[in-house]
Scaffold this motif. Structure first.
Motif, short mmCIF file in Angstrom:
data_model
loop_
_atom_site.label_atom_id
_atom_site.label_comp_id
_atom_site.label_asym_id
_atom_site.label_seq_id
_atom_site.Cartn_x
_atom_site.Cartn_y
_atom_site.Cartn_z
N ALA A 271 0.82 -1.21 0.00
CA ALA A 271 0.00 0.00 0.00
C ALA A 271 0.85 1.26 0.00
CB ALA A 271 -0.93 -0.01 1.21
N LEU A 272 1.92 1.26 0.80
CA LEU A 272 2.79 2.43 0.86
C LEU A 272 3.60 2.61 -0.42
CD1 LEU A 272 4.02 2.21 4.56
CD2 LEU A 272 2.36 3.82 3.59
N ALA A 273 3.98 1.50 -1.04
CA ALA A 273 4.73 1.58 -2.29
C ALA A 273 3.86 2.15 -3.41
CB ALA A 273 5.25 0.20 -2.68
N ASP A 274 2.55 1.89 -3.32
CA ASP A 274 1.60 2.34 -4.35
C ASP A 274 1.08 3.74 -4.08
OD1 ASP A 274 0.35 1.64 -6.76
OD2 ASP A 274 -1.52 1.14 -5.72
N ALA A 275 1.41 4.29 -2.92
CA ALA A 275 0.85 5.59 -2.51
C ALA A 275 1.24 6.70 -3.48
CB ALA A 275 1.32 5.94 -1.10
N GLY A 276 0.29 7.56 -3.75
CA GLY A 276 0.55 8.72 -4.59
C GLY A 276 0.14 8.58 -6.04
#
Length: 298
Positions: free
Chosen positions: A185-190
């Motif tokens: 989820a954090l890698a996909d953020a933004g």
């Protein structure tokens, strides 16, 4: 509900730090007893949630905390709020705010509040010249943690605060399990999708158009358990979202944990010689995300 491990304390401290950033800072600092009541309610039954939300009217204290000595007046001729009476998903409760055309030129700010949430202020929307003068519409999705009144409050250029209120039956939205693996989820953020929409006939007639911005972000509230480790996931959320049309501001929203995972906002804006929509978002880790979309055929 298990006992929170002692080594999870730093993560809870991180939650406190993160939740005191943005528009909810003041309410959390000045009303610690309300925040503690809301967080404590996460470990109670849904029946207790219902009783808490209906038996205790915390709005007078919130009104004073958020707006100081100014008085908020209920006035549905100035702003309307659409929300489900019973939400299908407490973590994704749809809201639609409408500011009629006769008020649009006089409204410079919109504040969304969910009385019973741990961080009651969903977001402060500050409008710019590209918001236009026709009917102004903001649609988004929010988390509702307990049965609660939801409020849309507009501030006019002469300082009045006018409000529309809806009661929503939902519980557990702020602590609902994250939908994705934390690292993924954090890698996909933004990642963003920005769309120009056809819009409604009334908006088009007033020279208004409809746009939509969708931003990938887990919006961790700090109240969600990691399903693998059993520890709380530290709070990480979008602190601000700036939307411009042709270089002029449509709105800027300063938000917090009550905005749903993967924020999705539909909005009206004034058509101009350059209808390119640009979006800049910043999260609590200081990461900045940008995106732009030109009108079809341009």
């Amino acid at each position: 509900m298990g006992v929170i491990p002692s080594d999870a304390a730093p993560e809870r401290a991180g939650l406190e730090d993160a939740m005191t950033q943005g528009p909810q800072k003041k309410s959390l600092l000045r009303l610690p007893h309300l925040a503690m009541l809301a967080v404590s309610a996460l470990i109670a039954s849904s029946a207790f949630h219902s009783a808490s939300a209906t038996d205790e009217d915390i709005w007078p204290a919130l009104e004073k905390d958020i707006f100081g000595t100014r008085t908020v007046v209920e006035d549905t001729s100035a702003v309307t709020l659409e929300a489900p009476y019973r939400a299908d998903d407490a973590a994704l409760v749809p809201l639609t705010v409408r500011i009629p055309a006769h008020m649009a030129d006089h409204v410079n700010k919109l504040t969304l509040v969910i009385d019973q949430n741990p961080a009651p202020v969903v977001g402060d929307f500050t409008f710019g010249p590209a918001a236009g003068s026709g009917e102004r519409v903001i649609e988004t999705r929010v988390r509702v943690d307990m049965y609660s009144n939801v409020r849309a409050i507009v501030e006019t250029d002469d300082g009045r605060l006018l409000m529309a209120t809806k009661f929503v039956k939902a519980a557990g939205g702020c602590s609902a399990p994250a939908l994705k693996d934390t690292d993924a989820a954090l890698a996909d953020a933004g990642r963003m999708q920005i769309r120009h929409l056809a819009g409604e006939a009334t908006a088009a007639a007033a020279g208004q158009r409809m746009g939509q911005v969708m931003i990938r972000h887990p919006q961790y509230s700090g109240l969600q358990l990691n399903q693998v480790t059993g520890y709380y996931i530290p709070a990480k959320f979008l602190r601000s979202i700036d939307v411009t049309r042709g270089g002029e501001r449509v709105f800027r929203v300063e938000g917090g944990i009550s905005l749903s995972e993967d924020p999705n906002i539909r909005f009206t804006y004034a058509s101009g010689t350059d209808d390119t929509i640009e979006v800049t978002a910043e999260d609590t880790d200081g990461r900045t995300f940008t995106g732009r979309a030109e009108p079809k055929g341009s």
